[in-house]
Design a protein around this motif. Sequence first.
Motif, mmCIF file in Angstrom:
data_model
loop_
_atom_site.group_PDB
_atom_site.id
_atom_site.type_symbol
_atom_site.label_atom_id
_atom_site.label_comp_id
_atom_site.label_asym_id
_atom_site.label_seq_id
_atom_site.Cartn_x
_atom_site.Cartn_y
_atom_site.Cartn_z
ATOM 1 N N PHE A 65 12.072 7.223 16.146
ATOM 2 C CA PHE A 65 12.562 7.131 14.774
ATOM 3 C C PHE A 65 14.086 7.213 14.719
ATOM 4 C CE2 PHE A 65 13.625 9.003 10.624
ATOM 5 C CZ PHE A 65 13.036 8.073 9.790
ATOM 6 N N PHE A 66 14.667 8.120 15.514
ATOM 7 C CA PHE A 66 16.124 8.264 15.543
ATOM 8 C C PHE A 66 16.671 7.471 16.726
ATOM 9 C CE2 PHE A 66 14.489 12.213 13.655
ATOM 10 C CZ PHE A 66 15.142 12.173 12.427
ATOM 11 N N GLU A 67 17.767 6.764 16.497
ATOM 12 C CA GLU A 67 18.304 5.869 17.516
ATOM 13 C C GLU A 67 19.631 6.336 18.103
ATOM 14 O OE1 GLU A 67 18.401 1.854 16.117
ATOM 15 O OE2 GLU A 67 16.390 1.932 15.258
ATOM 16 N N SER A 73 19.837 13.888 21.840
ATOM 17 C CA SER A 73 20.151 14.953 22.788
ATOM 18 C C SER A 73 20.138 16.319 22.092
ATOM 19 C CB SER A 73 21.518 14.700 23.422
ATOM 20 O OG SER A 73 21.894 15.775 24.259
ATOM 21 N N LEU A 74 20.670 16.382 20.877
ATOM 22 C CA LEU A 74 20.675 17.640 20.128
ATOM 23 C C LEU A 74 19.252 18.076 19.777
ATOM 24 C CD1 LEU A 74 23.671 17.000 17.694
ATOM 25 C CD2 LEU A 74 23.611 18.650 19.575
ATOM 26 N N ILE A 75 18.415 17.126 19.395
ATOM 27 C CA ILE A 75 17.037 17.455 19.039
ATOM 28 C C ILE A 75 16.278 17.974 20.261
ATOM 29 C CG2 ILE A 75 14.834 16.498 18.275
ATOM 30 C CD1 ILE A 75 16.401 14.593 16.475
ATOM 31 N N LEU A 273 23.559 26.920 16.488
ATOM 32 C CA LEU A 273 22.533 27.948 16.341
ATOM 33 C C LEU A 273 21.139 27.331 16.349
ATOM 34 C CD1 LEU A 273 21.800 30.902 15.862
ATOM 35 C CD2 LEU A 273 22.070 30.507 13.404
ATOM 36 N N LEU A 274 20.989 26.180 15.689
ATOM 37 C CA LEU A 274 19.684 25.507 15.673
ATOM 38 C C LEU A 274 19.235 25.102 17.067
ATOM 39 C CD1 LEU A 274 20.013 23.214 12.510
ATOM 40 C CD2 LEU A 274 18.545 25.219 12.763
ATOM 41 N N THR A 275 20.195 24.790 17.921
ATOM 42 C CA THR A 275 19.867 24.373 19.292
ATOM 43 C C THR A 275 19.895 25.544 20.267
ATOM 44 O OG1 THR A 275 22.200 23.757 19.631
ATOM 45 C CG2 THR A 275 20.682 22.020 18.931
ATOM 46 N N GLY A 276 19.994 26.770 19.736
ATOM 47 C CA GLY A 276 19.961 27.950 20.587
ATOM 48 C C GLY A 276 21.203 28.132 21.435
ATOM 49 N N GLN A 277 22.371 27.703 20.929
ATOM 50 C CA GLN A 277 23.614 27.798 21.673
ATOM 51 C C GLN A 277 24.629 28.642 20.901
ATOM 52 O OE1 GLN A 277 23.567 26.136 24.716
ATOM 53 N NE2 GLN A 277 21.479 25.556 24.141
ATOM 54 N N PHE A 278 25.635 29.115 21.629
ATOM 55 C CA PHE A 278 26.756 29.752 20.956
ATOM 56 C C PHE A 278 27.579 28.683 20.239
ATOM 57 C CE2 PHE A 278 26.061 33.073 24.277
ATOM 58 C CZ PHE A 278 25.860 34.133 23.403
ATOM 59 N N PRO A 279 28.388 29.070 19.237
ATOM 60 C CA PRO A 279 29.206 28.080 18.511
ATOM 61 C C PRO A 279 30.055 27.236 19.459
ATOM 62 C CG PRO A 279 29.281 30.186 17.377
ATOM 63 C CD PRO A 279 28.542 30.427 18.667
ATOM 64 N N GLN A 280 29.997 25.925 19.281
ATOM 65 C CA GLN A 280 30.739 24.998 20.134
ATOM 66 C C GLN A 280 30.927 23.675 19.404
ATOM 67 O OE1 GLN A 280 27.890 23.173 23.251
ATOM 68 N NE2 GLN A 280 27.025 25.218 22.857
ATOM 69 N N ASP A 281 31.787 22.850 19.965
ATOM 70 C CA ASP A 281 32.022 21.524 19.384
ATOM 71 C C ASP A 281 30.787 20.649 19.567
ATOM 72 O OD1 ASP A 281 34.585 22.312 18.739
ATOM 73 O OD2 ASP A 281 35.484 21.475 20.559
#
Length: 489
Positions: A65-67, A73-75, A273-281
Amino acid sequence: MLKKHLYKYAVYSFTFSGFLIFVSCVPQSKYSAPKFEIPDSYRTQDSLKVSNDSTNIADIDWKSFFEDAQLLSLIEKGLEYNFDIQTALKNIEIADQKIRQTKLEWLPSLGMDMGNISYQYRSENYYGTPSSNYYKHKGSDAPAKMYVNSAQYISGLSLSWELDIWGKIKSKNIEALAQYLQTHEAKKAIQTELIAKIAEGYYNLLLLDAQMEVAETNYELTKNTLRIVELQRDAGQITSLAIQQTKNQMLVAKALIPSLKQQIAVQENAISLLTGQFPQDIERQAKLATVEYEETLSAGVPLYMVNYRPDVKAAELELKAKNAAVGVAQTNRYPELTIDLSGGVNSMLGKNWFNIPGSLFGSVIGKLAAPVFNKRKLKTDFEVAKLERNKAEINLQKTVYTAITEVTDALNNLSTIDEQIEIAEEQVSTSRLGVKQSNLLFNSGYATYIEVINAQKNMLDNELNLNKLKQNKLLSRVQLYKSLGGGWK
């Protein structure tokens, strides 16, 4: 002979009575799916080209569905490291442990008494005498005070088996299985929500990037206009008021830049945060205007759609669990048939503990126990279980109606978005031409600085609005995909 006939009569009477009780008391807790009136199609605008086929975007998984590669990669990262997903997986493991235990409910309980040594002490005022003849074996008389009244050395096995004559264990298994499957549907619902949030956050970043470009371009444009106005003021053609008003318009565009930077940082932190990571670019390769997606929509028919919604499936499983709980509550009111077996070694003296066969013992007990009066507790539990089942059925109907409403809302949001974008693009084109013409006329002395400022303000507003509408279209597609179940089967 008379005793023999009386015994047979008692056995036959008991068997016949038990058969009547069984026939009249077998619980009726079989599940049957409730029937709701579901429309054949969605209530949508005529302008929306939607195919009501049985095949729809609910059949498409998120990878198709997403291209956008970066969004995918984020999902993937979110589905692996998100904390809510990890919690859902633990809930599945918990439910799995419970269902494993429930599957063994039909087995008997086996206990072992490895070494039970029991002494009972009494004194002279105790109403009895040494009942076990303990002191006779010892060759002495019992003392007057605190004598050993009895002694026991026991080791053995005990087995208790409740026969599932009413289907209680079967109902418990059905309930546990429904609750276990609910955890899987809950995980799917969390995954769908997570994917939607990541996609919405990513598209919001693309919007903020686009708004930043608009703000920076407009700021540079108003800076150039301010320089021209200052030159005309120095030449005595206009007053200082023109400087102030032009500068104010420039600062409006300039103020957007730090505000947008702040929003971008906050949105990047939220996605991290949604991807379980610390704040980053968060890397972005695409731009809002270049996001690719399939234009053809197929929402499917409502009846087919509800089979994909995790929340609808979970609500029906909840109804199944509550229905099974009614069966459990109902059987708790009926007699329980239990067989107890025990055996081992039992001795009054420790030295004879394992003197076999002299110390062997065994017992077989068949027990039919029925609740008679328990302060209405069992009936209350049964009535409450039926009401809980009714609540679950109402919740299922509400969930189905909500699902259809959400799909309808998403379709209606998409129904006019292209028309709005088309109008907004025309507004942007007109305002850009207005800015160009107003600058030419202003430099030629045929337009005032007010007309230039207004033209620039209109262009800024129109470009920001166009970007917002483009994002709304992407978000509406995400909401439609989410409302159709997220592609989980």
